[in-house]
Design a protein around this motif. Structure first.
Motif, short mmCIF file in Angstrom:
data_model
loop_
_atom_site.label_atom_id
_atom_site.label_comp_id
_atom_site.label_asym_id
_atom_site.label_seq_id
_atom_site.Cartn_x
_atom_site.Cartn_y
_atom_site.Cartn_z
N LYS A 124 0.86 -1.13 -0.05
CA LYS A 124 -0.10 0.07 0.06
C LYS A 124 1.07 1.16 0.07
N ALA A 125 0.22 2.47 -0.28
CA ALA A 125 1.02 3.50 -0.24
C ALA A 125 1.60 3.72 0.77
N GLY A 126 2.89 4.21 0.82
CA GLY A 126 3.77 4.50 2.23
C GLY A 126 4.69 3.35 2.35
N ASP A 127 4.65 2.22 1.82
CA ASP A 127 5.36 1.08 2.02
C ASP A 127 6.67 1.22 1.31
N VAL A 128 7.90 0.71 1.92
CA VAL A 128 9.14 0.84 1.35
C VAL A 128 9.65 -0.75 1.11
N VAL A 129 9.87 -1.10 -0.12
CA VAL A 129 10.49 -2.40 -0.19
C VAL A 129 11.85 -2.51 -0.64
N ALA A 130 12.87 -2.87 0.43
CA ALA A 130 14.23 -3.07 -0.07
C ALA A 130 14.29 -4.36 -0.63
N LEU A 131 14.86 -4.28 -1.86
CA LEU A 131 15.68 -5.46 -2.49
C LEU A 131 17.07 -5.45 -2.44
N VAL A 157 20.92 -19.47 -6.20
CA VAL A 157 21.31 -20.93 -5.77
C VAL A 157 20.84 -21.82 -6.98
N GLU A 158 21.50 -23.00 -6.96
CA GLU A 158 21.55 -23.67 -8.26
C GLU A 158 20.18 -23.88 -8.63
N GLY A 159 19.81 -23.65 -10.08
CA GLY A 159 18.70 -23.74 -10.59
C GLY A 159 17.66 -22.43 -10.37
N GLY A 160 18.19 -21.32 -9.87
CA GLY A 160 17.35 -20.19 -9.75
C GLY A 160 17.77 -19.30 -8.55
N ARG A 161 16.66 -18.80 -7.75
CA ARG A 161 17.04 -17.88 -6.57
C ARG A 161 16.26 -18.42 -5.61
N GLU A 162 16.70 -18.08 -4.37
CA GLU A 162 15.82 -18.31 -3.18
C GLU A 162 15.69 -16.74 -2.53
N LEU A 163 14.43 -16.76 -2.03
CA LEU A 163 14.15 -15.23 -1.62
C LEU A 163 13.81 -15.53 -0.26
N PHE A 164 13.97 -14.62 0.72
CA PHE A 164 13.81 -14.64 2.15
C PHE A 164 13.20 -13.14 2.55
N TYR A 165 12.48 -12.98 3.72
CA TYR A 165 11.97 -11.87 3.89
C TYR A 165 12.16 -11.31 5.51
N SER A 166 12.78 -10.24 5.59
CA SER A 166 12.39 -9.56 6.94
C SER A 166 11.94 -8.16 7.06
N LYS A 167 11.86 -7.97 8.08
CA LYS A 167 11.38 -6.55 8.34
C LYS A 167 12.27 -5.55 9.13
N ILE A 168 12.60 -4.38 8.67
CA ILE A 168 13.57 -3.75 9.42
C ILE A 168 12.86 -2.98 10.43
N MET A 219 17.12 3.34 5.51
CA MET A 219 15.54 2.69 5.30
C MET A 219 14.90 2.96 6.50
N PRO A 220 13.53 3.52 6.39
CA PRO A 220 12.66 3.79 7.71
C PRO A 220 12.21 2.32 8.46
N ALA A 221 11.99 2.49 9.79
CA ALA A 221 11.44 1.45 10.56
C ALA A 221 10.24 0.90 9.72
N GLY A 222 10.04 -0.31 9.50
CA GLY A 222 8.66 -0.87 8.98
C GLY A 222 9.02 -1.29 7.25
N THR A 223 10.42 -1.06 6.93
CA THR A 223 10.47 -1.38 5.58
C THR A 223 10.81 -2.95 5.40
N ILE A 224 10.11 -3.29 4.28
CA ILE A 224 9.95 -4.70 3.92
C ILE A 224 11.39 -5.19 3.12
N CYS A 225 11.85 -6.11 3.75
CA CYS A 225 13.15 -6.43 3.14
C CYS A 225 13.22 -7.60 2.41
N ILE A 226 13.39 -7.70 1.08
CA ILE A 226 13.43 -9.07 0.48
C ILE A 226 14.77 -9.56 0.07
N HIS A 227 15.29 -10.52 0.76
CA HIS A 227 16.75 -10.98 0.33
C HIS A 227 16.58 -11.89 -0.78
#
Ligand code: ATP
Ligand code: MG
Length: 141
Positions: free
Chosen positions: A27-34, A130-141, A118-126
């Protein structure tokens, strides 16, 4: 959102589709860190987010521009790439604080280079190669 992770994604098309899925919870106001190495797939995730928010034109990496604004998206989508940024001040000079106040979703490639911005609440996607593609992980700052 965190229930979508961890996930293995095996190709670029699926990366875009996953970006669309992420966008459903944004939603508006969200920050997504890639966060991920060169070629991890950050821009593909952003393409999916843009598509879901209704921006139908091409999304390219703003590596040279630092920031691209997709005002046709709803909410507006602002796409940063901090790869070439040398100092946090440069981002402040182009109005980072004002961007944070915008009624927009902010997506930031290479956010880990300037974690202090990055502000508090930033959605962080790591993203990891990996072999055969990518692995994605989530954390919140
Ligand atoms: N899950 C995936 N599995 C395999 N290949 C992928 C995946 N996601 C993206 N790719 C491929 O990886 C390459 C880099 O993608 P992309 O430009 O999105 O990465 P990036 O993280 O934005 O790179 P940069 O660090 O240069 O900004 C592209 O060739 C894309 O097709
Ligand atoms: Mg990129």
């Amino acid at each position: 959102m965190d229930d979508l992770f961890p996930i293995k994604i095996e190709n670029a098309q699926a990366m875009i589709a996953f970006g669309e899925q992420i966008a459903e919870s944004l939603k508006a106001g969200d920050v997504v860190a890639l966060v991920g190495d060169l070629g991890a797939g950050k821009t593909h995730i952003t393409q999916g987010i843009a598509k879901k928010l209704g921006y139908l034109a091409e999304v390219t990496s703003p590596t040279f521009a630092l920031v691209n604004e997709y005002v046709a998206a709803k909410p507006e989508l602002i796409h940063f790439d901090l790869y070439r940024l040398e100092q946090a001040e440069e981002l402040l000079e182009i109005g980072w604080e004002e961007y944070l106040e915008r009624d927009a979703v902010l997506v930031v490639e290479w956010a880990d280079r300037f974690p202090e911005l990055m502000p508090a609440g930033t959605i962080c996607i790591h993203i990891e190669h990996v072999e055969g593609g990518r692995e994605l992980f989530y954390s919140k700052i």
